[in-house]
Design a protein around this motif. Structure first.
Motif, short mmCIF file in Angstrom:
data_model
loop_
_atom_site.label_atom_id
_atom_site.label_comp_id
_atom_site.label_asym_id
_atom_site.label_seq_id
_atom_site.Cartn_x
_atom_site.Cartn_y
_atom_site.Cartn_z
N ASN A 55 0.89 -1.23 -0.03
CA ASN A 55 -0.01 -0.14 0.02
C ASN A 55 0.90 1.37 0.04
O ASN A 55 0.47 2.35 -0.88
CB ASN A 55 -1.02 -0.15 1.28
CG ASN A 55 -1.88 -0.89 1.17
OD1 ASN A 55 -1.85 -1.92 2.14
ND2 ASN A 55 -2.90 -1.06 0.16
N VAL A 96 -5.93 3.25 -1.30
CA VAL A 96 -4.84 2.52 -1.76
C VAL A 96 -5.21 1.13 -1.33
O VAL A 96 -4.77 0.21 -1.99
CB VAL A 96 -3.38 2.81 -1.49
CG1 VAL A 96 -3.11 4.13 -2.17
CG2 VAL A 96 -3.27 2.86 0.05
N GLY A 97 -5.93 0.92 -0.35
CA GLY A 97 -6.18 -0.37 0.23
C GLY A 97 -7.26 -1.07 -0.93
O GLY A 97 -7.58 -2.37 -0.83
N SER A 116 -6.80 -4.18 -3.28
CA SER A 116 -7.05 -5.36 -3.02
C SER A 116 -8.04 -6.37 -3.75
O SER A 116 -8.35 -7.38 -4.09
CB SER A 116 -7.32 -5.39 -1.65
OG SER A 116 -8.57 -4.78 -1.44
N ASP A 165 -2.15 -6.76 -0.53
CA ASP A 165 -1.88 -5.76 0.24
C ASP A 165 -2.39 -6.02 1.47
O ASP A 165 -2.75 -7.35 1.76
CB ASP A 165 -2.64 -4.50 -0.38
CG ASP A 165 -3.93 -4.41 -0.22
OD1 ASP A 165 -4.56 -5.27 -0.17
OD2 ASP A 165 -4.39 -3.23 -0.11
#
Lengths: 302, 247
Positions: free
Chosen positions: A95, A239-240, A243, A249
């Protein structure tokens, strides 16, 4: 030509020949200061007490609810948390990479789009139109859909040289969406610079580009820094979402572990790690905003 | 009876000491003109008197009450004073009429109809009755500043503080604003004004006070301070003003 800005020049408040320091404060002033201090202490105490009271009430309400023991073992299990932490932390590094690479790209692309949107003149209308269309499209579309389209659509084309790594494609999708937001922030900043500044720069013979680079953008950046930092904090958690493309991540590795144990604690761990990541940026944003305000009204009471 | 009295006002911004113990008493119905070079502390003194700055020492007394006491509610004190700034500071998102009626209705709780009627009367007196519905940016600088003065008067202040109200105006617009100040003074309003208009100070002020480097060097009737200044600094200052053709 070296155009060097003198940073943080002292505001010229007066041309007074300052002859010596302040006289020692009078008895009256000392008593006023003492009173203000005691007032401040009292307010702090009241705030502390009310916060504590609220915390205790909230704690009791949650821990006495009938489902609490179950929730505690499925969401807040210390042993599961410890066990899952290394994997999730490793995922968080992914991340962070997306954040750094994506963040820098967003700044560049966003600034470019904003510059295109502020172009004047009929000959440049197509560029302006394209930039506007870009912003409309990517600001309107949910990030998760852009992620699906880019992450699964591009590899499906089967073209040579198109990367298939979820890391790269996820970053690209995030850059596409965030650039649209950041472009609007930049544009607002550019337009907040008073037109007379442009007139002054052009009257000195600077070209449009020079005017932008040397006069307008430095002032615009100053106004939009708090807004940009706010977008950065938002980016930190978004940014998660990579996944969903299968990049391992922090969120994804938490998911994997939840799947293995049917205990949701890894999600809480991942969530807390993201919060820890966001806190310094949020404080930085606060500090920058406060500094900007101080610069605007130095010493004013209101 | 002094409406406004300043005792030993000290004010510093960081290590820049702007006021170094200024005393000034303003009797009811009197006009005091503060003169001095730029940076001498005129504006800061007015801002301290209006409680827009916290003094670092000294007292501001309004009708004999120490309003610099931290126990005093500054908002309540400001209601009894009117301030007009150099840059007009009209609210650009409100019409002229709403600018004038804002404080009487929102702060003093007077009925809107009554406030509107009085505001229209005030605007008519300064010849701007037909501008009541306009927004400030449609007005000239002189008109805006006159509206700002009327806005300050609409709350019936005990004292009117004017901070270089003509300094941002074109020369041909200065006259109309000064005429209004003169009229307000003639009606008995207590006024403290920082100004660069020495001619006006000589005609309208009862007292002229000369500030230099944060110190009140001398004060007295205009004929004395402007005509036979005691201090070398005052003479220097006046000579520079004469050179600039402003006296």
């Amino acid at each position: 030509m070296a155009l060097r800005r003198r940073r943080r020049a002292r505001p010229v408040l007066s041309t007074v020949v300052t002859g010596g320091a302040l006289p020692p404060p009078s008895e009256l002033e000392l008593s006023r200061r003492a009173w203000r201090r005691s007032r401040a202490r009292r307010s702090t105490l009241v705030a502390l007490a009310s916060t504590l009271l609220f915390a205790v009430v909230a704690y009791l309400a949650v821990t006495r609810s009938p489902g609490w023991p179950r929730v505690q073992t499925t969401f807040f299990s210390a042993s599961v948390a410890l066990e899952s932490l290394p994997e999730i932390a490793r995922g968080l590094l992914v991340n962070l990479q997306v954040l750094v690479v994506g963040g820098l790209l967003v700044l560049v692309v966003g600034l470019g789009i904003a510059a295109l949107r502020t172009l004047r003149g009929p000959a440049l209308a197509p560029l302006r139109f394209l930039a506007t269309a870009y912003v409309d499209l990517f600001r309107g579309m949910p990030l998760i859909i852009v992620l699906y389209l880019v992450g699964f659509g591009f590899p499906a084309l089967g073209l040579q040289g198109v990367p298939t790594s979820p890391f790269v494609l996820g970053t690209a999708a995030i850059v596409l969406v965030y650039s649209a937001y950041v472009a609007e922030v930049f544009r607002a900043g550019i337009e907040s610079v008073h037109p007379s500044q442009r007139a002054a720069a052009r009257s000195l013979g600077l070209t449009h580009r020079q005017t932008m680079r040397i006069v307008v953008l430095p002032q615009a950046l100053r106004t939009v820094t708090p807004a940009l930092l706010n977008d950065f904090v938002a980016l930190q958690k978004d940014v998660g979402l990579i996944s969903v493309l299968g990049a391992v991540d922090a969120v994804r590795s938490a998911q994997i572990q939840v799947g293995q144990s049917f205990n949701f604690t890894p999600y809480v761990v991942a969530g807390l790690l993201f919060v820890l990541l966001a806190v310094p940026s949020a404080r930085l944003a606060d500090a920058v905003t406060a500094r900007a305000r101080r610069r605007q009204q130095s010493g004013s009471l209101l | 009876m002094n409406v406004l009295e300043l005792r030993g006002i000290v004010k510093a911004f960081g290590d820049n000491v702007v006021l170094r113990g200024v005393d000034l008493a303003v009797d009811e119905h009197r006009v005091v003109a503060l003169i001095g070079g730029s940076g001498s502390g005129k504006s800061t003194l007015l801002r301290c008197a209006a409680l827009l700055e916290t003094v670092d020492d000294g007292q501001v007394l309004l009708d004999g009450e120490d309003v610099t006491d931290p126990r005093v509610d500054a908002d309540r004190v400001r209601r009894r004073m009117g301030v007009v700034f150099q840059a007009y500071n009209l609210f650009p998102h409100l019409s002229v009429l709403d600018n004038v009626t804002l404080a009487p209705t929102a702060v003093h709780g007077r009925p809107r109809a009554e406030a509107v009627e009085e505001a229209r009367g005030l605007l008519a007196r300064i010849g701007l009755a037909d501008k009541a519905g306009e927004y400030p940016d449609r007005l000239s600088g002189g008109q805006q500043q006159r509206v700002a003065i009327v806005r300050a008067l609409a709350v019936r202040p005990r004292v009117l503080l004017l901070d270089e109200v003509t300094s941002a105006l074109d020369p041909e617009l200065v006259g109309e604003v000064l005429a209004l100040v003169r009229e307000v003074a003639a009606q008995g309003m207590t006024i403290v004004m920082a100004t660069h208009e020495m001619g006006f100070a000589r005609q309208v002020a009862d007292t002229v006070a000369f500030l230099d480097g944060g110190v009140l060097l001398e004060s007295g009737p205009p004929a004395q301070v402007l005509g036979e200044p005691q201090h070398a600094r005052t003479r220097q200052f006046l000579a520079r003003v004469i050179d600039a053709g402003r006296l």
